[in-house]
Design a protein around this motif. Structure first.
Motif, PDB file in Angstrom:
ATOM      1  N   GLY A  67     -51.111 -51.521 -20.891  1.00 50.59           N
ATOM      2  CA  GLY A  67     -50.429 -50.866 -19.787  1.00 50.59           C
ATOM      3  C   GLY A  67     -50.225 -51.790 -18.606  1.00 50.59           C
ATOM      4  N   PRO A  68     -49.535 -51.295 -17.574  1.00 50.15           N
ATOM      5  CA  PRO A  68     -49.260 -52.110 -16.392  1.00 50.15           C
ATOM      6  C   PRO A  68     -50.463 -52.206 -15.471  1.00 50.15           C
ATOM      7  CG  PRO A  68     -48.370 -49.916 -16.102  1.00 50.15           C
ATOM      8  CD  PRO A  68     -48.927 -49.959 -17.498  1.00 50.15           C
ATOM      9  N   THR A  69     -50.498 -53.281 -14.709  1.00 48.25           N
ATOM     10  CA  THR A  69     -51.516 -53.451 -13.677  1.00 48.25           C
ATOM     11  C   THR A  69     -50.854 -53.993 -12.422  1.00 48.25           C
ATOM     12  OG1 THR A  69     -53.670 -54.436 -13.148  1.00 48.25           O
ATOM     13  CG2 THR A  69     -52.126 -55.803 -14.401  1.00 48.25           C
ATOM     14  N   TYR A  70     -51.396 -53.633 -11.281  1.00 47.85           N
ATOM     15  CA  TYR A  70     -50.891 -54.128 -10.006  1.00 47.85           C
ATOM     16  C   TYR A  70     -52.072 -54.628  -9.201  1.00 47.85           C
ATOM     17  CZ  TYR A  70     -48.087 -54.436  -5.745  1.00 47.85           C
ATOM     18  OH  TYR A  70     -47.427 -54.897  -4.638  1.00 47.85           O
ATOM     19  N   PHE A  71     -52.104 -55.927  -8.923  1.00 49.32           N
ATOM     20  CA  PHE A  71     -53.197 -56.521  -8.160  1.00 49.32           C
ATOM     21  C   PHE A  71     -52.842 -56.440  -6.677  1.00 49.32           C
ATOM     22  CE2 PHE A  71     -56.005 -59.376 -10.995  1.00 49.32           C
ATOM     23  CZ  PHE A  71     -56.049 -58.397 -11.964  1.00 49.32           C
ATOM     24  N   LEU A  72     -53.611 -55.623  -5.945  1.00 50.10           N
ATOM     25  CA  LEU A  72     -53.402 -55.418  -4.514  1.00 50.10           C
ATOM     26  C   LEU A  72     -54.499 -56.159  -3.750  1.00 50.10           C
ATOM     27  CD1 LEU A  72     -51.959 -53.934  -2.174  1.00 50.10           C
ATOM     28  CD2 LEU A  72     -53.537 -52.022  -2.563  1.00 50.10           C
ATOM     29  N   TRP A  73     -54.114 -57.227  -3.071  1.00 51.68           N
ATOM     30  CA  TRP A  73     -55.066 -58.020  -2.291  1.00 51.68           C
ATOM     31  C   TRP A  73     -55.228 -57.383  -0.920  1.00 51.68           C
ATOM     32  CZ3 TRP A  73     -57.750 -61.733  -4.737  1.00 51.68           C
ATOM     33  CH2 TRP A  73     -57.225 -62.203  -5.957  1.00 51.68           C
ATOM     34  N   VAL A  74     -56.453 -56.964  -0.594  1.00 51.42           N
ATOM     35  CA  VAL A  74     -56.701 -56.255   0.659  1.00 51.42           C
ATOM     36  C   VAL A  74     -57.280 -57.177   1.728  1.00 51.42           C
ATOM     37  CG1 VAL A  74     -56.955 -54.031  -0.475  1.00 51.42           C
ATOM     38  CG2 VAL A  74     -58.971 -55.480  -0.170  1.00 51.42           C
ATOM     39  N   ASP A  75     -57.692 -58.377   1.344  1.00 53.91           N
ATOM     40  CA  ASP A  75     -58.238 -59.305   2.333  1.00 53.91           C
ATOM     41  C   ASP A  75     -58.421 -60.673   1.690  1.00 53.91           C
ATOM     42  OD1 ASP A  75     -59.247 -60.193   4.760  1.00 53.91           O
ATOM     43  OD2 ASP A  75     -61.314 -59.622   4.296  1.00 53.91           O
ATOM     44  N   SER A  76     -58.262 -61.722   2.462  1.00 55.50           N
ATOM     45  CA  SER A  76     -58.638 -63.080   2.062  1.00 55.50           C
ATOM     46  C   SER A  76     -58.700 -63.927   3.315  1.00 55.50           C
ATOM     47  CB  SER A  76     -57.665 -63.681   1.041  1.00 55.50           C
ATOM     48  OG  SER A  76     -56.387 -63.867   1.607  1.00 55.50           O
ATOM     49  N   LYS A  77     -59.513 -64.960   3.271  1.00 55.39           N
ATOM     50  CA  LYS A  77     -59.717 -65.815   4.437  1.00 55.39           C
ATOM     51  C   LYS A  77     -59.547 -67.278   4.043  1.00 55.39           C
ATOM     52  CE  LYS A  77     -63.062 -62.656   6.585  1.00 55.39           C
ATOM     53  NZ  LYS A  77     -62.994 -61.656   5.506  1.00 55.39           N
ATOM     54  N   PRO A  78     -59.177 -68.136   5.002  1.00 57.13           N
ATOM     55  CA  PRO A  78     -59.110 -69.563   4.691  1.00 57.13           C
ATOM     56  C   PRO A  78     -60.485 -70.103   4.320  1.00 57.13           C
ATOM     57  CG  PRO A  78     -58.036 -69.071   6.799  1.00 57.13           C
ATOM     58  CD  PRO A  78     -58.784 -67.844   6.395  1.00 57.13           C
ATOM     59  N   GLY A  79     -60.533 -70.927   3.280  1.00 62.69           N
ATOM     60  CA  GLY A  79     -61.788 -71.556   2.910  1.00 62.69           C
ATOM     61  C   GLY A  79     -62.219 -72.579   3.944  1.00 62.69           C
ATOM     62  N   ALA A  80     -63.525 -72.891   3.943  1.00 69.86           N
ATOM     63  CA  ALA A  80     -64.069 -73.799   4.951  1.00 69.86           C
ATOM     64  C   ALA A  80     -63.389 -75.159   4.941  1.00 69.86           C
ATOM     65  CB  ALA A  80     -65.577 -73.957   4.718  1.00 69.86           C
ATOM     66  N   ALA A  81     -62.930 -75.616   3.783  1.00 69.28           N
ATOM     67  CA  ALA A  81     -62.304 -76.942   3.687  1.00 69.28           C
ATOM     68  C   ALA A  81     -60.904 -76.974   4.280  1.00 69.28           C
ATOM     69  CB  ALA A  81     -62.263 -77.395   2.231  1.00 69.28           C
ATOM     70  N   THR A  82     -60.273 -75.820   4.499  1.00 69.40           N
ATOM     71  CA  THR A  82     -58.897 -75.798   5.015  1.00 69.40           C
ATOM     72  C   THR A  82     -58.837 -75.662   6.534  1.00 69.40           C
ATOM     73  OG1 THR A  82     -58.606 -73.387   4.839  1.00 69.40           O
ATOM     74  CG2 THR A  82     -58.167 -74.705   2.860  1.00 69.40           C
ATOM     75  N   VAL A  83     -59.893 -75.174   7.141  1.00 68.37           N
ATOM     76  CA  VAL A  83     -59.889 -74.969   8.594  1.00 68.37           C
ATOM     77  C   VAL A  83     -59.688 -76.279   9.360  1.00 68.37           C
ATOM     78  CG1 VAL A  83     -61.228 -74.131  10.556  1.00 68.37           C
ATOM     79  CG2 VAL A  83     -61.243 -72.850   8.406  1.00 68.37           C
ATOM     80  N   PRO A  84     -60.351 -77.388   8.970  1.00 69.88           N
ATOM     81  CA  PRO A  84     -60.102 -78.653   9.683  1.00 69.88           C
ATOM     82  C   PRO A  84     -58.664 -79.154   9.575  1.00 69.88           C
ATOM     83  CG  PRO A  84     -62.151 -78.773   8.433  1.00 69.88           C
ATOM     84  CD  PRO A  84     -61.461 -77.531   7.999  1.00 69.88           C
ATOM     85  N   LEU A  85     -57.883 -78.611   8.637  1.00 70.71           N
ATOM     86  CA  LEU A  85     -56.480 -79.001   8.494  1.00 70.71           C
ATOM     87  C   LEU A  85     -55.574 -78.223   9.441  1.00 70.71           C
ATOM     88  CD1 LEU A  85     -56.297 -79.145   4.580  1.00 70.71           C
ATOM     89  CD2 LEU A  85     -56.697 -81.044   6.178  1.00 70.71           C
ATOM     90  N   GLY A  86     -56.170 -77.337  10.233  1.00 73.20           N
ATOM     91  CA  GLY A  86     -55.390 -76.537  11.166  1.00 73.20           C
ATOM     92  C   GLY A  86     -55.004 -75.174  10.632  1.00 73.20           C
ATOM     93  N   VAL A  87     -55.512 -74.800   9.460  1.00 78.41           N
ATOM     94  CA  VAL A  87     -55.184 -73.509   8.858  1.00 78.41           C
ATOM     95  C   VAL A  87     -55.850 -72.388   9.649  1.00 78.41           C
ATOM     96  CG1 VAL A  87     -55.496 -72.053   6.823  1.00 78.41           C
ATOM     97  CG2 VAL A  87     -54.783 -74.440   6.560  1.00 78.41           C
ATOM     98  N   THR A  88     -55.075 -71.379   9.997  1.00 78.74           N
ATOM     99  CA  THR A  88     -55.586 -70.246  10.773  1.00 78.74           C
ATOM    100  C   THR A  88     -55.584 -68.933   9.997  1.00 78.74           C
ATOM    101  OG1 THR A  88     -53.371 -69.859  11.676  1.00 78.74           O
ATOM    102  CG2 THR A  88     -54.860 -71.270  12.951  1.00 78.74           C
ATOM    103  N   ARG A  89     -54.826 -68.885   8.890  1.00 73.29           N
ATOM    104  CA  ARG A  89     -54.706 -67.631   8.137  1.00 73.29           C
ATOM    105  C   ARG A  89     -54.382 -67.955   6.688  1.00 73.29           C
ATOM    106  NH1 ARG A  89     -50.241 -63.950   7.421  1.00 73.29           N
ATOM    107  NH2 ARG A  89     -48.964 -65.256   8.809  1.00 73.29           N
TER     108      ARG A  89
END
Length: 222
Positions: free
Chosen positions: A132-154
């Protein structure tokens, strides 16, 4: 994969037969399960790279163990429709290029899934297959620690429609509807991951998820 259309035709051929009023166990079944969610998470395509990612970069999302509830309605003795409810959380880390670097943190997904199942009548043990069908609904995610020094905010992951295949067995424990169940699902679904600096997408990658979900627990039919 050619077997899937033939199986689907066989299943739908029985849908016109309603649940039997003489079925002493009733048409409903609830399952309380523990589920191992075994994900892939590898990059299949880099679509935007404004930060100079290593050419060898590859990723993997972590596995998880979660409680799951399944609700099932029997159209007849052979055919049922099932939906599940769970929330699973994952991190995405680099495996090559930047080994061990956390790229996505605390990504939470609801894998809304409905399957049509065919049950083989073998007495107390009733194996089944479904799809049958499935729908993946992402309700939250955050930048990983390694991406924050690159200027990633979201960070975000795209909601997607996919396919779920299923197989398992229900084992009757008594004649009052109580049973033990084993279930395996394989999902076929991708997602697009985006990392933002302010409102600008600085990284965009396509990921293969395709998780296995292996479950065991108790069932009650009524």
């Amino acid at each position: 994969m050619r077997m899937i259309p033939a199986l689907g035709a066989a299943l739908f051929a029985t849908v016109a037969v309603p649940a039997s009023a003489s079925d002493s166990q009733g048409p409903f079944q609830i399952k309380v399960l523990g589920s191992a969610v075994l994900t892939d998470g590898k990059i299949t395509r880099v679509e935007t790279d404004a930060v100079g990612l290593p050419a060898t970069l590859q990723t993997k999302s972590n596995d998880n163990l979660v409680p799951t509830i399944a609700i099932e309605y029997f159209l007849n003795d052979a055919l049922s429709v099932e939906t599940i409810c769970c929330l699973t959380q994952h991190d995405v880390d680099a495996t090559t290029g930047l080994p061990g670097a956390e790229l996505v943190a605390d990504a939470k997904v609801i894998p809304a899934t409905v399957t049509l199942k065919y049950h083989f009548p073998l007495g107390a043990a009733k194996p089944y297959v479904g799809a049958g069908p499935t729908y993946f609904l992402w309700v939250d995610s955050k930048p990983g620690a390694a991406t924050v020094p690159l200027g990633v905010t979201r960070q975000s992951l795209s909601d997607e429609l996919g396919l779920a295949l299923q197989a398992g067995v229900d084992l009757a424990v008594n004649d009052r509807g109580l049973g033990f169940t084993l279930d395996a699902k394989r999902y076929f679904i991708d997602t697009t991951a985006r990392w933002y600096a302010g409102q600008t997408v600085v990284i965009q990658t396509r990921h293969k998820l395709d998780p296995w979900v292996l479950s065991a627990g108790l069932a009650w039919r009524f």
